[in-house]
Motif scaffolding. Structure first.
Motif, PDB file in Angstrom:
ATOM      1  N   ILE A 417       3.110 -20.142 -56.188  1.00 51.42           N
ATOM      2  CA  ILE A 417       2.055 -19.740 -55.239  1.00 51.42           C
ATOM      3  C   ILE A 417       2.532 -18.537 -54.418  1.00 51.42           C
ATOM      4  O   ILE A 417       1.803 -17.554 -54.253  1.00 51.42           O
ATOM      5  CB  ILE A 417       1.673 -20.911 -54.294  1.00 51.42           C
ATOM      6  CG1 ILE A 417       1.086 -22.076 -55.088  1.00 51.42           C
ATOM      7  CG2 ILE A 417       0.666 -20.451 -53.248  1.00 51.42           C
ATOM      8  CD1 ILE A 417       0.788 -23.319 -54.256  1.00 51.42           C
ATOM      9  N   SER A 431      -4.522 -14.299 -48.585  1.00 46.27           N
ATOM     10  CA  SER A 431      -4.739 -15.660 -49.087  1.00 46.27           C
ATOM     11  C   SER A 431      -4.424 -16.733 -48.047  1.00 46.27           C
ATOM     12  O   SER A 431      -3.693 -16.501 -47.084  1.00 46.27           O
ATOM     13  CB  SER A 431      -3.906 -15.895 -50.348  1.00 46.27           C
ATOM     14  OG  SER A 431      -2.574 -15.531 -50.115  1.00 46.27           O
ATOM     15  N   VAL A 433      -2.985 -20.710 -47.930  1.00 52.15           N
ATOM     16  CA  VAL A 433      -2.287 -21.714 -48.738  1.00 52.15           C
ATOM     17  C   VAL A 433      -2.373 -23.059 -48.019  1.00 52.15           C
ATOM     18  O   VAL A 433      -2.006 -23.165 -46.844  1.00 52.15           O
ATOM     19  CB  VAL A 433      -0.810 -21.312 -48.957  1.00 52.15           C
ATOM     20  CG1 VAL A 433      -0.064 -22.405 -49.718  1.00 52.15           C
ATOM     21  CG2 VAL A 433      -0.736 -19.993 -49.712  1.00 52.15           C
ATOM     22  N   PHE A 501      -5.093 -21.184 -52.188  1.00 55.92           N
ATOM     23  CA  PHE A 501      -4.272 -22.012 -53.080  1.00 55.92           C
ATOM     24  C   PHE A 501      -4.194 -23.399 -52.466  1.00 55.92           C
ATOM     25  O   PHE A 501      -3.858 -23.530 -51.282  1.00 55.92           O
ATOM     26  CB  PHE A 501      -2.842 -21.472 -53.193  1.00 55.92           C
ATOM     27  CG  PHE A 501      -2.745 -20.124 -53.838  1.00 55.92           C
ATOM     28  CD1 PHE A 501      -2.713 -19.999 -55.224  1.00 55.92           C
ATOM     29  CD2 PHE A 501      -2.679 -18.979 -53.059  1.00 55.92           C
ATOM     30  CE1 PHE A 501      -2.614 -18.745 -55.817  1.00 55.92           C
ATOM     31  CE2 PHE A 501      -2.579 -17.729 -53.644  1.00 55.92           C
ATOM     32  CZ  PHE A 501      -2.552 -17.611 -55.027  1.00 55.92           C
ATOM     33  N   PHE A 556      -7.601 -21.841 -56.095  1.00 62.29           N
ATOM     34  CA  PHE A 556      -6.707 -22.319 -57.160  1.00 62.29           C
ATOM     35  C   PHE A 556      -6.285 -23.742 -56.829  1.00 62.29           C
ATOM     36  O   PHE A 556      -5.676 -23.974 -55.777  1.00 62.29           O
ATOM     37  CB  PHE A 556      -5.435 -21.460 -57.232  1.00 62.29           C
ATOM     38  CG  PHE A 556      -5.640 -20.108 -57.840  1.00 62.29           C
ATOM     39  CD1 PHE A 556      -6.145 -19.054 -57.096  1.00 62.29           C
ATOM     40  CD2 PHE A 556      -5.303 -19.881 -59.167  1.00 62.29           C
ATOM     41  CE1 PHE A 556      -6.324 -17.797 -57.656  1.00 62.29           C
ATOM     42  CE2 PHE A 556      -5.478 -18.629 -59.740  1.00 62.29           C
ATOM     43  CZ  PHE A 556      -5.993 -17.586 -58.990  1.00 62.29           C
ATOM     44  N   ILE A 558      -3.734 -26.403 -57.805  1.00 65.12           N
ATOM     45  CA  ILE A 558      -2.486 -26.282 -58.557  1.00 65.12           C
ATOM     46  C   ILE A 558      -2.113 -27.564 -59.315  1.00 65.12           C
ATOM     47  O   ILE A 558      -1.953 -27.548 -60.529  1.00 65.12           O
ATOM     48  CB  ILE A 558      -1.332 -25.850 -57.621  1.00 65.12           C
ATOM     49  CG1 ILE A 558      -1.680 -24.507 -56.944  1.00 65.12           C
ATOM     50  CG2 ILE A 558      -0.022 -25.741 -58.395  1.00 65.12           C
ATOM     51  CD1 ILE A 558      -1.837 -23.324 -57.868  1.00 65.12           C
TER      52      ILE A 558
END
Ligand code: SF4
Length: 596
Positions: A417, A431, A433, A501, A556, A558
């Protein structure tokens, strides 16, 4: 009764037109009796939908109408959009006028023991206790809320206390915003804590005022300390029923009503002074309230004591073996009201509309909250081509069970990531996270540093809200936080963070007492509930970066754990955004094509 005139009640003075999603919602509500449950996506104009529903009820002659939001920020947002509604906050948001020199809030003073307060507002007449006195702001707003025909906008906590506990309102129409959070938020409001410090202080003071009650409270303190010392040092422990029973029996010998009358007598005789002994009186008021609530709540934590034949609450004990310099509490017992279904049922009238962008499964909402009714999911008006949800085929499964080497795999995924976020940052794409634990957050920050990625997070005196604000203002290329802090409630529109993410779903920790309670209570059925909660988390996270029809955003997912439920969580209109058959690199390529 005539059907609700929803279209005719729409506040055109506040909004120029009715949106397509609003019209669709109103059409679907036409003629439907009873409670209404709606999944309303971001951008559907849900506040106006809720307000319109209440205005339509008012047109039908319904009174005591409430718009309920989970926190003060949302209450303020609703009030800004609908200034005609009356805002009502809890005691902690109002000053107390009894001690004018001390600038205290209304929840910091022993209000129930200050019967002679000149500012007290009679809730039937609106008159102050002393003619001409400035009305107590807290009581005045409650009185006004009772008189007004306009809907009241308030938090879950205010609604719960005034409707359920003090029975001051009998609502005839209610809207609940963010209903997916209702059960947990009521649980946190109803959590009752008793500490050795608080009980000890009360014992010290009561010695002279009420020796008999004091001795009983002291005996309870001994039993509480012994129990925590034996079973719960340096860890939170779910108490067993025989332990709860012992505590309950010790506490039941204390008579809070007697305690209260003896404290009042001490005030009248001058033993305790309302001004000089304010802090002591506040502690006594707190302890009397805690004892009362504890006696009630402990009872419902025991199987045999409830009508349903199973415990409705659970009890946690915790003790510290090492006390820090500023620590005052060494031992504590917390009762958590878990089973909130009957309370919610009691709170809500027939005319109730509840909604959220993430209901996912109305049966599970009913299981958790008891709210059942007509359900519909309204499609989003945002172009679906602007969104992607990637679940790559070649990332690891981070469930503890699935691999013996999950720690190493997790480290690899966090590194992946950080590296990918850096690649996006090189293209000017920021982004967000989302991780589950603080350990993962720290690891990510470490890797981000190594990869040369400018990542920011909270901590070291910076609260999460402040961090989110700084990120929105342009600081950093990437922001990282846990689901609990950044999974909900922060908006990152207009390319603030077009890439999200999400490392893994946040299933409950096995050592968390609520997890253990749910395991015992629901057995295998607990998985349906836990999966529902992680589905909601997933949809909430995904919604952070698409707040308008112009926003572009990709998410995303994961860990392969998401594969179990991600597709099932998506409402029909969101399904075209899902990509579950591409490799990680193919997903990155596709995202770049969309965003660059
Ligand atoms: S009623 Fe009086 S004592 Fe109670 S909060 Fe209001 S001002 Fe303070």
């Amino acid at each position: 009764m005539k059907p609700l005139d929803l279209i005719g009640s729409f506040p055109y003075d506040l909004y120029p037109t009715i949106r397509v999603s609003q019209r669709a919602t109103f059409e679907g509500m036409k003629g439907v009796e009873g409670k209404l449950i709606r999944q309303l996506p971001v951008g559907s104009g849900k506040t106006a939908i809720g307000a319109t529903y209440l205005y339509a009820l008012r047109k039908q002659g319904k009174r005591r109408l409430f718009y309920i939001a989970p926190n003060k920020t949302l209450v303020e947002q609703v009030h800004t959009l609908h200034p005609d509604m009356k805002v009502a906050y809890g005691r902690n948001e109002h000053p107390c006028l009894y001690y004018p020199d001390e600038k205290l809030r209304a929840d910091e003073i022993p209000c129930s023991l200050l019967g002679d307060c000149p500012h007290r507002v009679d809730q039937l007449t609106g008159e102050t206790h002393e003619e001409g006195a400035i009305p107590c702001p807290y009581l005045q707003q409650k009185f006004e809320a009772k008189q007004m025909l306009a809907p009241v906008v308030c938090t879950n906590a205010f609604f719960l206390y005034t409707v359920l506990f003090s029975e001051e309102f009998e609502p005839e129409g209610v809207v609940i915003d963010e209903v997916h959070r209702l059960a947990q938020s009521i649980r946190s409001v109803l959590s009752t804590e008793i500490t050795d410090w608080k009980v000890q202080r009360a014992v010290d003071v009561l010695d002279e005022v009420s020796p008999r009650q004091c001795a009983k409270l002291a005996a309870f303190l001994v039993s509480m300390r012994r129990l925590v010392k034996r079973h719960a040092m340096d860890k939170e422990v779910l108490l067993e029923e025989d332990q709860i029973k012992r505590l309950y029996e010790a506490l039941m010998t204390v008579n809070p009503a007697m305690l209260q009358s003896e404290v009042r007598r001490a005030i009248s005789s001058g033993k305790l002074d309302k001004r000089a002994d304010r802090e002591i009186l506040k502690q006594l008021e707190d302890i009397m309230r805690s004892v009362r609530r504890f006696q009630h709540a402990l009872k419902f934590a025991m199987t045999g004591a409830t009508e349903r034949g199973y415990p409705l609450n659970f009890v946690i004990a915790f003790g510290k073996s090492e006390m820090g310099e500023h620590d005052r509490v060494q031992y504590k017992i917390v009762v958590k009201d878990y089973y909130v279904v009957p309370l919610i049922k009691k709170l809500l009238p027939k005319d109730t509309l509840v909604y959220s962008a993430t209901i996912v499964n109305p049966e599970l909402l009913a299981f958790e909250t008891g709210i059942k009714g007509d359900y519909a999911s309204i499609p989003s008006g945002f172009p679906i081509e602007n969104a992607r949800i990637y679940l790559p085929t070649n990332t690891a499964n981070l469930s503890v069970k699935s691999m013996s080497d999950s720690k190493r795999e997790k480290t690899k995924m966090i590194r992946l990531i950080a590296r990918t976020a850096k690649r996006f940052a090189n293209k000017g794409i920021r982004s967000l996270v989302i991780v589950v634990s603080n350990e993962e957050r720290t690891k990510f920050l470490e890797f981000a540093h190594e990869e040369g990625l400018k990542a920011i997070s909270y901590g070291n005196g910076m609260p999460p809200r402040e961090c989110a604000k700084r990120f929105r203002d342009g600081e950093g290329d990437c922001m990282v936080g846990t689901t609990a802090n950044f999974g909900e409630g922060i908006d990152l529109p207009k390319k603030t963070a077009p890439v999200i993410f999400c490392l893994r779903p946040g299933y409950p920790r096995p050592d968390d007492p609520q997890t253990q309670f749910e395991e015992r209570r629901f057995g295998k059925r607990r998985w349906a509930l836990w999966n529902w909660r992680v589905m909601i988390d997933l949809l909430q996270v995904r919604g952070r970066n698409i707040r308008s029809e112009k926003d572009l955003g990709v998410t995303f997912l994961i860990s392969q754990q998401f594969r179990r439920f991600a597709w099932g969580a998506l409402p029909d209109w969101l399904e075209p955004a899902y990509r579950g058959d591409l490799s990680f690199e193919e997903c990155v390529k596709d995202a770049k094509k969309l965003l660059v």
